[in-house]
Motif scaffolding. Structure first.
Motif, mmCIF file in Angstrom:
data_model
loop_
_atom_site.group_PDB
_atom_site.id
_atom_site.type_symbol
_atom_site.label_atom_id
_atom_site.label_comp_id
_atom_site.label_asym_id
_atom_site.label_seq_id
_atom_site.Cartn_x
_atom_site.Cartn_y
_atom_site.Cartn_z
ATOM 1 N N SER A 133 -41.743 15.409 11.362
ATOM 2 C CA SER A 133 -43.040 15.228 10.687
ATOM 3 C C SER A 133 -43.701 16.551 10.312
ATOM 4 O O SER A 133 -44.912 16.690 10.385
ATOM 5 C CB SER A 133 -43.994 14.414 11.569
ATOM 6 O OG SER A 133 -43.584 13.082 11.627
ATOM 7 N N SER B 131 -47.528 14.533 6.449
ATOM 8 C CA SER B 131 -47.234 15.023 7.796
ATOM 9 C C SER B 131 -48.247 14.524 8.826
ATOM 10 O O SER B 131 -47.866 13.979 9.870
ATOM 11 C CB SER B 131 -47.197 16.547 7.788
ATOM 12 O OG SER B 131 -46.976 17.051 9.079
ATOM 13 N N TYR B 132 -49.511 14.694 8.556
ATOM 14 C CA TYR B 132 -50.548 14.272 9.502
ATOM 15 C C TYR B 132 -50.520 12.759 9.707
ATOM 16 O O TYR B 132 -50.557 12.285 10.850
ATOM 17 C CB TYR B 132 -51.935 14.705 9.016
ATOM 18 C CG TYR B 132 -53.047 14.177 9.896
ATOM 19 C CD1 TYR B 132 -53.374 14.813 11.088
ATOM 20 C CD2 TYR B 132 -53.747 13.021 9.546
ATOM 21 C CE1 TYR B 132 -54.381 14.323 11.910
ATOM 22 C CE2 TYR B 132 -54.751 12.523 10.358
ATOM 23 C CZ TYR B 132 -55.065 13.172 11.536
ATOM 24 O OH TYR B 132 -56.044 12.683 12.346
ATOM 25 N N ASN B 133 -50.460 12.003 8.620
ATOM 26 C CA ASN B 133 -50.482 10.537 8.722
ATOM 27 C C ASN B 133 -49.296 9.997 9.519
ATOM 28 O O ASN B 133 -49.457 9.080 10.333
ATOM 29 C CB ASN B 133 -50.500 9.901 7.327
ATOM 30 C CG ASN B 133 -51.775 10.203 6.580
ATOM 31 O OD1 ASN B 133 -52.828 10.415 7.179
ATOM 32 N ND2 ASN B 133 -51.686 10.234 5.267
ATOM 33 N N SER C 220 -47.502 11.689 11.770
ATOM 34 C CA SER C 220 -47.637 12.130 13.164
ATOM 35 C C SER C 220 -48.666 11.283 13.901
ATOM 36 O O SER C 220 -48.451 10.888 15.054
ATOM 37 C CB SER C 220 -48.040 13.604 13.214
ATOM 38 O OG SER C 220 -47.011 14.405 12.683
ATOM 39 N N LYS C 221 -49.769 11.000 13.246
ATOM 40 C CA LYS C 221 -50.810 10.175 13.868
ATOM 41 C C LYS C 221 -50.294 8.765 14.143
ATOM 42 O O LYS C 221 -50.483 8.230 15.242
ATOM 43 C CB LYS C 221 -52.044 10.117 12.970
ATOM 44 C CG LYS C 221 -53.171 9.313 13.571
ATOM 45 C CD LYS C 221 -54.388 9.313 12.666
ATOM 46 C CE LYS C 221 -55.495 8.450 13.272
ATOM 47 N NZ LYS C 221 -56.679 8.426 12.392
ATOM 48 N N SER D 233 -41.903 11.701 15.795
ATOM 49 C CA SER D 233 -42.423 12.696 14.858
ATOM 50 C C SER D 233 -41.558 13.958 14.795
ATOM 51 O O SER D 233 -42.024 15.008 14.380
ATOM 52 C CB SER D 233 -43.864 13.062 15.250
ATOM 53 O OG SER D 233 -43.908 13.556 16.573
#
Length: 118
Positions: free
Chosen positions: A78, A92-94, A96-97, A75
């Motif tokens: 990310s 970004s969130y998706n 990183s997750k 990430s």
């Protein structure tokens, strides 16, 4: 139960994994893994966390098998301002997750005592 990292470094040298991008360049990545919404995004290594998770996990597994105690997620870029270059700032969130899930799965397969670094 894992030891506190502060205690572990008092006992021995702790090994951190290496560069994700360099290792990805050594692997064969399918062309379709670089596609997002039908557009080519080659160079966005973070995208591979959702389009080619097994490729990313291969890098994590290799570092773990080589003895790494700490594994970083895929990430590095990310962040919305970095992903904007690829028109993917909203992901970004998706990404990183997915990166965290991939590294956690690799750790559980190879060395459950390893630590995840985001």
């Amino acid at each position: 139960m894992k030891k506190d990292i502060r205690e572990l470094v008092k006992e021995r040298i702790v090994i951190l994994d290496g560069a994700m991008g360099t290792q990805l360049q050594l692997l064969e990545i399918p062309e379709e893994a670089w596609l997002y919404n039908g557009e080519e995004k080659e160079g966005c290594n973070e995208l591979l966390s959702i389009t080619a998770p097994e490729v990313v996990k291969t890098v994590h597994r290799n570092y773990l098998k080589a003895g790494a105690d700490m594994i970083k997620t895929n990430s590095f870029g990310s962040f919305p301002w970095v992903l904007e270059e690829y028109g993917m700032a909203d992901q970004s969130y998706n990404l990183s997750k997915a990166s965290a899930i991939n590294v956690a799965e690799a750790i559980s397969e190879v060395n459950p005592d390893a630590y995840v670094l985001g």
